[in-house]
Scaffold this motif. Structure first.
Motif, short mmCIF file in Angstrom:
data_model
loop_
_atom_site.label_atom_id
_atom_site.label_comp_id
_atom_site.label_asym_id
_atom_site.label_seq_id
_atom_site.Cartn_x
_atom_site.Cartn_y
_atom_site.Cartn_z
N ASN A 104 20.43 -32.30 -29.95
CA ASN A 104 20.48 -30.78 -30.55
C ASN A 104 19.88 -29.88 -29.39
OD1 ASN A 104 20.28 -32.13 -33.02
ND2 ASN A 104 20.45 -29.93 -33.88
N LYS A 105 20.58 -29.09 -29.04
CA LYS A 105 20.05 -27.83 -28.15
C LYS A 105 19.34 -26.72 -28.65
CE LYS A 105 21.84 -25.01 -24.26
NZ LYS A 105 22.91 -24.41 -23.66
N ALA A 106 19.94 -26.37 -30.22
CA ALA A 106 19.13 -25.74 -30.97
C ALA A 106 19.24 -26.40 -32.53
CB ALA A 106 19.93 -24.30 -30.92
N LEU A 107 18.60 -25.82 -33.33
CA LEU A 107 18.73 -26.32 -34.72
C LEU A 107 20.06 -26.94 -35.14
CD1 LEU A 107 16.49 -27.49 -36.17
CD2 LEU A 107 16.61 -25.20 -37.82
N THR A 108 21.26 -25.91 -34.89
CA THR A 108 22.31 -25.88 -35.46
C THR A 108 23.41 -26.22 -34.14
OG1 THR A 108 22.78 -23.61 -35.48
CG2 THR A 108 21.99 -24.61 -37.52
N GLU A 109 23.16 -26.40 -33.22
CA GLU A 109 23.99 -26.59 -32.03
C GLU A 109 23.68 -27.73 -31.33
OE1 GLU A 109 25.02 -24.71 -27.69
OE2 GLU A 109 23.34 -23.82 -28.63
N VAL A 110 24.73 -28.73 -31.34
CA VAL A 110 24.82 -29.98 -30.66
C VAL A 110 25.62 -30.13 -29.42
CG1 VAL A 110 25.21 -32.59 -31.38
CG2 VAL A 110 24.34 -30.90 -33.13
N VAL A 111 25.12 -30.65 -28.45
CA VAL A 111 25.84 -30.84 -27.26
C VAL A 111 26.12 -32.32 -27.14
CG1 VAL A 111 24.98 -28.81 -26.32
CG2 VAL A 111 23.73 -30.81 -25.92
N SER A 112 27.01 -33.03 -26.03
CA SER A 112 27.33 -34.36 -25.92
C SER A 112 27.26 -34.21 -24.20
CB SER A 112 28.48 -34.74 -26.72
OG SER A 112 29.64 -34.00 -25.86
N LEU A 113 27.47 -35.50 -23.62
CA LEU A 113 27.82 -35.66 -22.19
C LEU A 113 29.04 -34.73 -21.97
CD1 LEU A 113 27.29 -39.27 -20.98
CD2 LEU A 113 26.21 -37.24 -20.36
N ALA A 114 29.99 -34.51 -22.58
CA ALA A 114 31.26 -33.70 -22.26
C ALA A 114 30.83 -32.39 -22.01
CB ALA A 114 32.34 -33.99 -23.33
N ASP A 115 29.82 -31.91 -22.63
CA ASP A 115 29.44 -30.37 -22.32
C ASP A 115 28.83 -30.25 -20.95
OD1 ASP A 115 29.70 -28.97 -24.99
OD2 ASP A 115 28.46 -30.57 -25.56
N PHE A 116 28.65 -31.25 -20.20
CA PHE A 116 27.97 -31.22 -19.08
C PHE A 116 29.18 -31.90 -17.88
CE2 PHE A 116 24.59 -31.38 -21.73
CZ PHE A 116 23.84 -30.23 -21.70
N ALA A 117 30.19 -31.93 -18.34
CA ALA A 117 31.42 -32.61 -17.59
C ALA A 117 31.48 -32.01 -16.31
CB ALA A 117 32.81 -32.32 -18.28
N GLY A 118 31.90 -32.90 -15.12
CA GLY A 118 32.11 -32.55 -13.60
C GLY A 118 30.51 -32.34 -12.96
N LYS A 119 29.52 -32.15 -13.70
CA LYS A 119 28.25 -31.73 -12.93
C LYS A 119 27.39 -33.49 -12.82
CE LYS A 119 27.45 -27.32 -14.64
NZ LYS A 119 27.39 -26.50 -13.41
N VAL A 120 26.58 -33.26 -11.59
CA VAL A 120 25.64 -34.39 -11.61
C VAL A 120 24.47 -34.00 -12.72
CG1 VAL A 120 23.89 -35.50 -9.94
CG2 VAL A 120 26.19 -34.82 -9.04
N LYS A 121 24.15 -35.11 -13.38
CA LYS A 121 23.18 -34.94 -14.30
C LYS A 121 21.81 -35.58 -14.09
CE LYS A 121 26.79 -35.87 -16.32
NZ LYS A 121 27.91 -35.31 -15.76
N LEU A 122 20.69 -35.31 -14.00
CA LEU A 122 19.39 -35.68 -13.90
C LEU A 122 18.89 -35.50 -15.36
CD1 LEU A 122 16.63 -35.53 -11.22
CD2 LEU A 122 16.02 -35.48 -13.78
N ILE A 123 18.64 -36.62 -16.06
CA ILE A 123 18.28 -36.66 -17.39
C ILE A 123 16.75 -37.22 -17.28
CG2 ILE A 123 18.34 -37.67 -19.81
CD1 ILE A 123 21.35 -38.19 -19.08
N SER A 124 15.89 -36.23 -17.75
CA SER A 124 14.37 -36.55 -17.59
C SER A 124 14.04 -36.45 -18.89
CB SER A 124 13.59 -35.29 -16.89
OG SER A 124 12.44 -35.38 -17.02
N VAL A 125 13.54 -37.70 -19.28
CA VAL A 125 13.01 -38.22 -20.85
C VAL A 125 11.70 -37.99 -20.87
CG1 VAL A 125 13.19 -40.01 -22.63
CG2 VAL A 125 15.14 -39.61 -20.98
N VAL A 126 11.14 -37.56 -21.97
CA VAL A 126 9.63 -37.45 -22.06
C VAL A 126 9.41 -37.52 -23.39
CG1 VAL A 126 9.36 -35.70 -20.12
CG2 VAL A 126 9.79 -34.86 -22.36
N PRO A 127 8.10 -37.99 -23.75
CA PRO A 127 7.62 -38.32 -25.37
C PRO A 127 7.28 -36.93 -25.96
CG PRO A 127 6.36 -39.56 -23.78
CD PRO A 127 7.25 -38.67 -22.69
N SER A 128 6.75 -35.97 -25.22
CA SER A 128 6.65 -34.67 -25.84
C SER A 128 6.21 -33.64 -24.94
CB SER A 128 5.65 -34.73 -27.20
OG SER A 128 5.18 -33.33 -27.64
N LEU A 129 6.71 -32.35 -25.10
CA LEU A 129 6.47 -31.40 -24.29
C LEU A 129 5.16 -30.90 -24.10
CD1 LEU A 129 9.87 -29.45 -24.26
CD2 LEU A 129 8.87 -30.50 -22.22
N ASP A 130 4.45 -31.07 -25.15
CA ASP A 130 3.17 -30.66 -25.61
C ASP A 130 2.03 -31.62 -25.03
OD1 ASP A 130 3.61 -28.08 -26.62
OD2 ASP A 130 4.11 -29.26 -28.47
#
Length: 172
Positions: A35-61
């Motif tokens: 979820n990018k927003a409550l009603t907006e879902v994205v997948s890997l295809a939404d970032f096609a052709g780009k190099v992706k750095l995925i930073s995974v965190v437990p909680s931003l807070d």
């Protein structure tokens, strides 16, 4: 039933269980629905052709997650338009947006795995005991092949920012 990995990670020295496989460089990145927003879902295809750095965190807070996301936001400005930095947590999308606004973070894309935890399971970062995501870094090339992986052994430690950014720079 997803694979459980024990003895690979701790929280303040206490063992935690990670659910899912340990991904390796050279393998294809699992697709995701986040979820990018409550009603907006994205997948890997939404970032096609780009190099992706995925930073995974437990909680931003939390302190380390806050610092990690701010650091990658600074780096994102220097990496160019062919790179996207995704920060994934189980924080609600509204909480992610609020945090970004308060922190002035505008270059990374925050995505939430709060609904299904499927990203956590397929990337091997779901913490069984907490239902949070374990701090980790994945760098994918433009074809979604994993080029760099860092699973942290201790949840409260920082990732190796320099190695992650170097892995991205090799691809652009």
């Amino acid at each position: 039933m997803s694979q459980e990995r024990t003895g690979v990670a701790t929280l303040k020295g206490n063992p935690i269980t990670l659910i899912g496989p340990q991904l390796q460089p050279g393998s294809q990145a699992p697709d995701f629905q986040l979820n990018k927003a409550l009603t907006e879902v994205v997948s890997l295809a939404d970032f096609a052709g780009k190099v992706k750095l995925i930073s995974v965190v437990p909680s931003l807070d939390t302190g380390v997650c806050d610092a990690q996301t701010r650091r990658f936001n600074e780096e994102a400005a220097k990496l160019g338009d062919n790179v996207v930095i995704l920060t994934v947590s189980v924080d609600l999308p509204m909480a992610q947006a609020r945090w970004c606004g308060a922190a002035g973070v505008d270059k990374v894309v925050t995505l939430s795995d709060y609904k299904t935890r499927e990203f956590g399971k397929s990337y091997g970062v779901l913490i069984k005991e907490l239902q949070l995501l374990m701090r980790s870094i994945f760098v994918l090339d433009a074809n979604n092949t994993i080029q760099y992986v860092e699973y942290l052994g201790e949840m409260t430690e920082h990732p190796n920012y320099e190695n992650a950014i170097a892995a991205v720079k090799k691809l652009v």
